[in-house]
Design a protein around this motif. Structure first.
Motif, mmCIF file in Angstrom:
data_model
loop_
_atom_site.group_PDB
_atom_site.id
_atom_site.type_symbol
_atom_site.label_atom_id
_atom_site.label_comp_id
_atom_site.label_asym_id
_atom_site.label_seq_id
_atom_site.Cartn_x
_atom_site.Cartn_y
_atom_site.Cartn_z
ATOM 1 N N LEU A 118 0.840 -1.198 0.000
ATOM 2 C CA LEU A 118 0.000 0.000 0.000
ATOM 3 C C LEU A 118 0.880 1.255 0.000
ATOM 4 N N LEU A 119 1.886 1.235 0.881
ATOM 5 C CA LEU A 119 2.771 2.406 0.966
ATOM 6 C C LEU A 119 3.584 2.566 -0.315
ATOM 7 N N LEU A 120 4.124 1.432 -0.826
ATOM 8 C CA LEU A 120 4.922 1.511 -2.055
ATOM 9 C C LEU A 120 4.072 2.017 -3.222
ATOM 10 N N GLY A 121 2.822 1.519 -3.303
ATOM 11 C CA GLY A 121 1.921 1.952 -4.373
ATOM 12 C C GLY A 121 1.658 3.443 -4.280
ATOM 13 N N ALA A 122 1.432 3.930 -3.055
ATOM 14 C CA ALA A 122 1.146 5.351 -2.874
ATOM 15 C C ALA A 122 2.354 6.187 -3.275
ATOM 16 N N VAL A 123 3.562 5.731 -2.863
ATOM 17 C CA VAL A 123 4.773 6.485 -3.188
ATOM 18 C C VAL A 123 5.000 6.478 -4.705
ATOM 19 N N ALA A 124 4.837 5.287 -5.321
ATOM 20 C CA ALA A 124 5.056 5.199 -6.773
ATOM 21 C C ALA A 124 4.067 6.102 -7.514
ATOM 22 N N GLY A 125 2.791 6.041 -7.116
ATOM 23 C CA GLY A 125 1.775 6.863 -7.771
ATOM 24 C C GLY A 125 2.063 8.342 -7.606
ATOM 25 N N LEU A 126 2.444 8.713 -6.400
ATOM 26 C CA LEU A 126 2.681 10.127 -6.088
ATOM 27 C C LEU A 126 3.880 10.667 -6.872
ATOM 28 N N LEU A 127 4.989 9.903 -6.844
ATOM 29 C CA LEU A 127 6.200 10.365 -7.537
ATOM 30 C C LEU A 127 5.947 10.497 -9.031
ATOM 31 N N LEU A 128 5.280 9.488 -9.608
ATOM 32 C CA LEU A 128 5.023 9.551 -11.051
ATOM 33 C C LEU A 128 4.084 10.703 -11.378
ATOM 34 N N LEU A 141 3.802 13.500 -9.786
ATOM 35 C CA LEU A 141 4.479 14.789 -9.627
ATOM 36 C C LEU A 141 5.575 15.005 -10.658
ATOM 37 N N TYR A 142 6.402 13.946 -10.884
ATOM 38 C CA TYR A 142 7.608 14.177 -11.675
ATOM 39 C C TYR A 142 7.603 13.544 -13.052
ATOM 40 N N ALA A 143 6.783 12.549 -13.268
ATOM 41 C CA ALA A 143 6.847 11.902 -14.587
ATOM 42 C C ALA A 143 5.461 11.451 -15.045
ATOM 43 N N PRO A 144 4.540 12.418 -15.242
ATOM 44 C CA PRO A 144 3.184 12.013 -15.639
ATOM 45 C C PRO A 144 3.161 11.195 -16.927
ATOM 46 N N ASP A 145 4.136 11.457 -17.819
ATOM 47 C CA ASP A 145 4.154 10.679 -19.078
ATOM 48 C C ASP A 145 4.468 9.216 -18.811
ATOM 49 N N VAL A 146 5.439 9.003 -17.926
ATOM 50 C CA VAL A 146 5.795 7.615 -17.581
ATOM 51 C C VAL A 146 4.583 6.948 -16.922
ATOM 52 N N PHE A 147 3.880 7.712 -16.055
ATOM 53 C CA PHE A 147 2.693 7.149 -15.402
ATOM 54 C C PHE A 147 1.680 6.679 -16.439
ATOM 55 N N ASN A 148 1.485 7.505 -17.481
ATOM 56 C CA ASN A 148 0.501 7.154 -18.505
ATOM 57 C C ASN A 148 0.856 5.883 -19.262
ATOM 58 N N ILE A 149 2.164 5.545 -19.280
ATOM 59 C CA ILE A 149 2.569 4.298 -19.945
ATOM 60 C C ILE A 149 2.475 3.118 -18.973
ATOM 61 N N VAL A 150 3.028 3.350 -17.759
ATOM 62 C CA VAL A 150 3.100 2.248 -16.788
ATOM 63 C C VAL A 150 1.703 1.874 -16.275
ATOM 64 N N ASN A 151 0.843 2.891 -16.131
ATOM 65 C CA ASN A 151 -0.472 2.644 -15.512
ATOM 66 C C ASN A 151 -1.296 1.585 -16.249
ATOM 67 N N PRO A 152 -1.544 1.765 -17.571
ATOM 68 C CA PRO A 152 -2.414 0.769 -18.224
ATOM 69 C C PRO A 152 -1.774 -0.602 -18.378
ATOM 70 N N TYR A 153 -0.424 -0.667 -18.365
ATOM 71 C CA TYR A 153 0.220 -1.960 -18.611
ATOM 72 C C TYR A 153 0.643 -2.681 -17.346
ATOM 73 N N LEU A 154 0.733 -1.935 -16.237
ATOM 74 C CA LEU A 154 1.182 -2.609 -15.024
ATOM 75 C C LEU A 154 0.195 -2.417 -13.866
ATOM 76 N N ALA A 171 -1.494 2.585 -6.616
ATOM 77 C CA ALA A 171 -0.681 3.382 -7.539
ATOM 78 C C ALA A 171 -1.576 4.069 -8.563
ATOM 79 N N THR A 172 -2.575 3.350 -9.090
ATOM 80 C CA THR A 172 -3.491 3.962 -10.055
ATOM 81 C C THR A 172 -4.274 5.092 -9.401
ATOM 82 N N ALA A 173 -4.802 4.823 -8.200
ATOM 83 C CA ALA A 173 -5.663 5.825 -7.556
ATOM 84 C C ALA A 173 -4.884 7.094 -7.242
ATOM 85 N N VAL A 174 -3.701 6.926 -6.652
ATOM 86 C CA VAL A 174 -2.926 8.112 -6.270
ATOM 87 C C VAL A 174 -2.369 8.808 -7.510
ATOM 88 N N GLY A 175 -1.856 8.007 -8.438
ATOM 89 C CA GLY A 175 -1.228 8.579 -9.627
ATOM 90 C C GLY A 175 -2.189 9.347 -10.509
#
Ligand code: ASP
Length: 412
Positions: free
Chosen positions: A14-24, A26-39, A204-208
């Motif tokens: 839960l904590l790792l997911g929140a941190v991953a979602g938050l960091l992506l 804030l700092y890499a929304p494009d990466v989030f858009n790729i990682v989110n649907p595939y992972l 990660a999806t919810a926070v990101g």
């Protein structure tokens, strides 16, 4: 030891997911858009599907078994009255806490909200009378296919009563139900092994995908809801466990915590049932008949966390639009929020749809829901964790009173 390991893993995920979602976010929304649907999304959805897969057979089989195990139909009636009274009372307390906090903090005055841009298309919410009338399934198989929990409960109660009455004649079916239930409980344990991965993906999806700037503007609205949820959990549920069930609230929340994390990540009371029932029966020692009656019913009609959101949201919207509510209107809000809680299905986001009913009951603009919808996902997660805790606290309370009654009867 093994279960402890799982709880630890789920919380870490839960904590790792929140941190991953938050960091992506804030700092890499494009990466989030790729990682989110595939992972993230696949991990979350697979977990959700796995536990949802077990809900209908588990609720049906364990409730049939539970009712058959009660032996006495009068006991069922008594349990039903206690449970429903508890649900109604605690939901009323929840909404009163919410209204009081929102009236004092006034989150709707905490910023300039864009009222012009706020829109919300109210969906037709099912009327409460309709929901109540529909509890008898015309077609039990259709009820199971739709996952209509109230109808499944009613059908299971009928079958359970028949098995009790027919006794020896239907012993074979009773054995079958017992074995089916064993299979389901085994599968719950198996599916829970995937919980850490699923939780990671869901969080990660919810926070990101949350607009974090939107969250800042709505900070005080969110804080009021979170504070009301916390107060309700500690005071109302803690009080129930301590005074009515004569157990330690710390023990209760510690044991029940894994179910709360699953509710938090899935935002679905119904979806969490396999886990919350497992913990109530095996860790909180609630007898199976009581747990399998109280918890599925609660996941369908008892939503204290949702009522809290609706109370705060109603006052927030009134304040943001500069409208005052009279005492009579506040009483209407209490009543409709209790009814809305009964009518809200235990799946993500429905509480917000039912908010339309509460707002219309006092002529507040339904478009105001547009102000709160953007940040509702994270609140939905938190209120779902509270919703299911209320059901478990009730199960513990009913178990204690039934135990006392039995002891008294034995003595007499
Ligand atoms: N997601 C909530 C639940 O399942 C219902 C809601 O408030 O939307 O308990």
């Amino acid at each position: 030891m093994k279960k402890r390991g799982l709880t630890f893993k789920v919380i870490t995920a839960l904590l790792l997911g929140a941190v991953a979602g938050l960091l992506l976010n804030l700092y890499a929304p494009d990466v989030f858009n790729i990682v989110n649907p595939y992972l993230f999304v696949p991990l979350g959805q697979i977990f959700l599907a796995l536990i949802s897969m077990l809900v209908v057979p588990l609720v049906f089989l364990s409730l049939v078994l539970g009712v058959a195990g009660l032996g006495d139909p009068a006991k069922l009636g008594r349990m039903g009255i206690k449970t429903i009274t508890y649900f109604l009372l605690t939901t009323t307390i929840a909404i009163l806490i919410a209204l009081s906090l929102a009236a004092v903090v006034q989150p709707g005055l905490a910023g300039d909200f864009d009222l012009e841009a706020a829109t919300f298309e109210a969906e037709e919410a099912p009327s409460i009378a309709q929901t109540l009338m529909n509890i008898i399934p015309k077609n039990p198989l259709a009820a199971m296919m739709e996952g209509n929990m109230l109808q499944i409960i009613v059908f299971a109660v009928f079958i359970g009563l028949a098995l009790t009455t027919l006794g020896e004649k239907t012993k074979g079916i009773l054995n079958l139900v017992e074995q089916g239930n064993e299979i389901m409980m085994y599968l719950v344990g198996l599916v829970m092994k995937f919980a850490p991965y699923g939780t990671f993906g869901l969080i990660a999806t919810a926070v990101g995908s949350q607009g974090l700037s939107a969250m800042q503007a709505m900070g005080s609205y969110m804080l009021v809801i979170l504070a009301a949820l916390l107060i309700h959990a500690v005071v109302t549920y803690g009080g129930t466990v301590f005074f009515l069930a004569k157990k330690s609230p710390v023990w209760f929340f510690k044991e029940f915590f894994p179910a709360m994390t699953v509710a938090f990540s899935t935002s679905s009371s119904t979806g969490t049932l396999p886990v919350s029932m497992d913990i109530a029966q095996n860790k909180l020692n609630v007898p199976k008949p009581i747990s399998s009656f109280v918890q599925p019913l609660g996941a369908t009609i008892n939503m204290d966390g949702t009522a809290i959101m609706q109370g705060v949201a109603t006052l927030f919207i009134a304040q943001a639009y500069g409208l005052e509510l009279t005492t009579a209107e506040l009483a209407t809000v209490v009543l409709t929020a209790v009814l809305a809680s009964i009518g809200t299905a235990g799946v993500p986001g429905v509480g917000l749809i039912m908010l339309a009913m509460v707002l219309s009951s006092v002529n507040l603009p339904v478009a105001g829901i547009g102000l709160v919808i953007g940040i509702d996902r994270l609140l939905d997660m938190s209120r779902t964790a509270i919703n299911i805790s209320g059901d478990a606290a009730c199960a513990l309370y009913v178990a204690e009173t039934e135990k006392k009654r039995e002891l008294k009867m034995e003595k007499a």
